[in-house]
Design a protein around this motif. Structure first.
Motif, PDB file in Angstrom:
ATOM      1  N   VAL A 149       0.845  -1.186   0.000  1.00  0.00           N
ATOM      2  CA  VAL A 149       0.000   0.000   0.000  1.00  0.00           C
ATOM      3  C   VAL A 149       0.886   1.243   0.000  1.00  0.00           C
ATOM      4  O   VAL A 149       2.002   1.222   0.518  1.00  0.00           O
ATOM      5  N   GLU A 150       0.369   2.314  -0.572  1.00  0.00           N
ATOM      6  CA  GLU A 150       1.134   3.561  -0.618  1.00  0.00           C
ATOM      7  C   GLU A 150       1.187   4.231   0.748  1.00  0.00           C
ATOM      8  O   GLU A 150       2.199   4.828   1.119  1.00  0.00           O
ATOM      9  N   THR A 151       0.106   4.136   1.508  1.00  0.00           N
ATOM     10  CA  THR A 151       0.012   4.827   2.794  1.00  0.00           C
ATOM     11  C   THR A 151      -0.505   3.872   3.862  1.00  0.00           C
ATOM     12  O   THR A 151      -1.723   3.784   4.082  1.00  0.00           O
ATOM     13  N   PRO A 152       0.368   3.123   4.528  1.00  0.00           N
ATOM     14  CA  PRO A 152      -0.090   2.239   5.597  1.00  0.00           C
ATOM     15  C   PRO A 152      -0.839   3.033   6.667  1.00  0.00           C
ATOM     16  O   PRO A 152      -0.454   4.159   7.011  1.00  0.00           O
ATOM     17  N   LYS A 153      -1.923   2.458   7.173  1.00  0.00           N
ATOM     18  CA  LYS A 153      -2.722   3.155   8.175  1.00  0.00           C
ATOM     19  C   LYS A 153      -3.118   2.204   9.292  1.00  0.00           C
ATOM     20  O   LYS A 153      -3.053   0.983   9.153  1.00  0.00           O
ATOM     21  N   SER A 154      -3.558   2.818  10.399  1.00  0.00           N
ATOM     22  CA  SER A 154      -4.046   2.070  11.543  1.00  0.00           C
ATOM     23  C   SER A 154      -5.303   2.769  12.046  1.00  0.00           C
ATOM     24  O   SER A 154      -5.310   3.986  12.252  1.00  0.00           O
ATOM     25  N   TYR A 155      -6.383   2.007  12.228  1.00  0.00           N
ATOM     26  CA  TYR A 155      -7.679   2.576  12.576  1.00  0.00           C
ATOM     27  C   TYR A 155      -8.143   2.069  13.933  1.00  0.00           C
ATOM     28  O   TYR A 155      -8.103   0.868  14.211  1.00  0.00           O
ATOM     29  N   SER A 156      -8.632   2.991  14.760  1.00  0.00           N
ATOM     30  CA  SER A 156      -9.304   2.581  15.987  1.00  0.00           C
ATOM     31  C   SER A 156     -10.725   2.156  15.648  1.00  0.00           C
ATOM     32  O   SER A 156     -11.234   2.429  14.557  1.00  0.00           O
ATOM     33  N   LEU A 157     -11.378   1.506  16.590  1.00  0.00           N
ATOM     34  CA  LEU A 157     -12.760   1.101  16.384  1.00  0.00           C
ATOM     35  C   LEU A 157     -13.656   2.326  16.201  1.00  0.00           C
ATOM     36  O   LEU A 157     -14.559   2.335  15.346  1.00  0.00           O
ATOM     37  N   ALA A 158     -13.366   3.386  16.955  1.00  0.00           N
ATOM     38  CA  ALA A 158     -14.153   4.614  16.824  1.00  0.00           C
ATOM     39  C   ALA A 158     -13.973   5.227  15.440  1.00  0.00           C
ATOM     40  O   ALA A 158     -14.933   5.738  14.840  1.00  0.00           O
ATOM     41  N   GLU A 159     -12.764   5.183  14.915  1.00  0.00           N
ATOM     42  CA  GLU A 159     -12.519   5.738  13.578  1.00  0.00           C
ATOM     43  C   GLU A 159     -13.268   4.942  12.509  1.00  0.00           C
ATOM     44  O   GLU A 159     -13.829   5.524  11.577  1.00  0.00           O
ATOM     45  N   LEU A 160     -13.275   3.640  12.631  1.00  0.00           N
ATOM     46  CA  LEU A 160     -14.022   2.827  11.675  1.00  0.00           C
ATOM     47  C   LEU A 160     -15.511   3.147  11.728  1.00  0.00           C
ATOM     48  O   LEU A 160     -16.184   3.260  10.698  1.00  0.00           O
ATOM     49  N   ARG A 161     -16.027   3.330  12.930  1.00  0.00           N
ATOM     50  CA  ARG A 161     -17.458   3.621  13.094  1.00  0.00           C
ATOM     51  C   ARG A 161     -17.833   4.994  12.548  1.00  0.00           C
ATOM     52  O   ARG A 161     -18.999   5.230  12.217  1.00  0.00           O
ATOM     53  N   ASN A 162     -16.861   5.898  12.478  1.00  0.00           N
ATOM     54  CA  ASN A 162     -17.126   7.245  11.962  1.00  0.00           C
ATOM     55  C   ASN A 162     -16.941   7.354  10.453  1.00  0.00           C
ATOM     56  O   ASN A 162     -17.197   8.421   9.876  1.00  0.00           O
TER      57      ASN A 162
END
Length: 262
Positions: free
Chosen positions: A108-121
């Motif tokens: 991937v060009e931009t590896p990311k990490s998501y919290s559960l709250a971020e996914l829900r938003n």
């Protein structure tokens, strides 16, 4: 074409018959099938591969059937493991998954990490679909989650990426090289399908632990074992050789088919 459902066995027959008739007809385009070094011959030599390509051709981007809420008549029966016991998972569970992060890595060009709250938003999708288990049972349930395509658009897959591998918290037992954690994979066609979601809700409630909390993958046109629970990492890869036993999934490493389309 009639509206009758095409079974995997029927699809296999169509694919085999089609290839055979073309070869018997002397079609020059299929001369490579007699060449044992040909790449396409290597692809077609397994029945599972024939089923995969024929079903992809016939079905395309068709949606899995969706149902009315009145047809949700029972709780979603859990499949596979129901309560991971790894130290990391137990710590997350004890804190109601407040510290959970979903990592997206690999090609991937931009590896990311998501919290559960971020996914829900993020943009969400709710769908009422039927879960079909390889054991023979099925269950209709209402799922809510983030479309996987939304996440892929953010991280931007590299051109070499061909598959996504989902790494999970559930330990399926120890082997010679250590713990065997569940993993699964899909191609990019299923990854970007509009019904493929990172589900965090089930039947209007937070996704329960037995059903895969905090996040599981719903790939609605595949059997249940292709819809991994307890995921912590999505890895974009060009192939499976360096993962597990190289077959694309925990059960595939033990003889199951990689493509389990329905």
């Amino acid at each position: 074409m009639s509206k009758a459902i095409l079974t995997r066995r029927r699809l296999l027959g169509i694919g085999a018959a089609g290839a055979s008739s073309l070869m018997l007809g002397g079609c020059d385009a299929f001369d490579f099938l007699g060449d044992r070094s040909g790449n396409v011959r290597d692809v077609l030599k397994k029945a599972n591969d024939v089923t995969y390509y024929v079903q992809r051709f016939l079905i395309g981007d068709a949606l899995a059937p969706e149902y009315a809420e009145s047809e949700v008549r029972q709780g979603q029966k859990p499949n596979g493991s129901t309560n991971p016991t790894s130290t990391e998972y137990l710590a997350l569970k004890a804190n109601d998954f407040a510290d959970y992060r979903l990592s997206v890595t690999g090609l991937v060009e931009t590896p990311k990490s998501y919290s559960l709250a971020e996914l829900r938003n993020m943009p969400s999708r709710t769908q009422i679909t039927r879960h079909d288990c390889v054991e023979g049972w099925s269950c209709i349930a209402k799922w809510t989650g983030t479309p996987l395509s939304v996440v892929l658009d953010e991280v931007k897959l590299k051109p070499a990426a061909r598959y996504l591998v989902f790494h999970c918290y559930d330990n399926m037992g120890s082997g010679a090289s250590g713990p065997n954690f569940y993993y699964e994979s899909c191609d990019l066609a299923d990854a970007r399908h509009p019904q493929t979601i990172l589900a965090y809700g089930l039947n209007n409630e937070t996704l329960p632990v037995p059903n895969g909390a905090p996040v599981r993958v719903r790939i609605e046109r595949q059997l249940g074992y292709k819809q991994p629970k307890y995921i912590h990492t999505i890895e974009a890869v060009s192939g499976f050789a360096a993962i597990g036993k190289g077959k694309g999934g925990y059960w595939e490493d033990r003889g199951y088919e990689w493509y389990a389309g329905i």
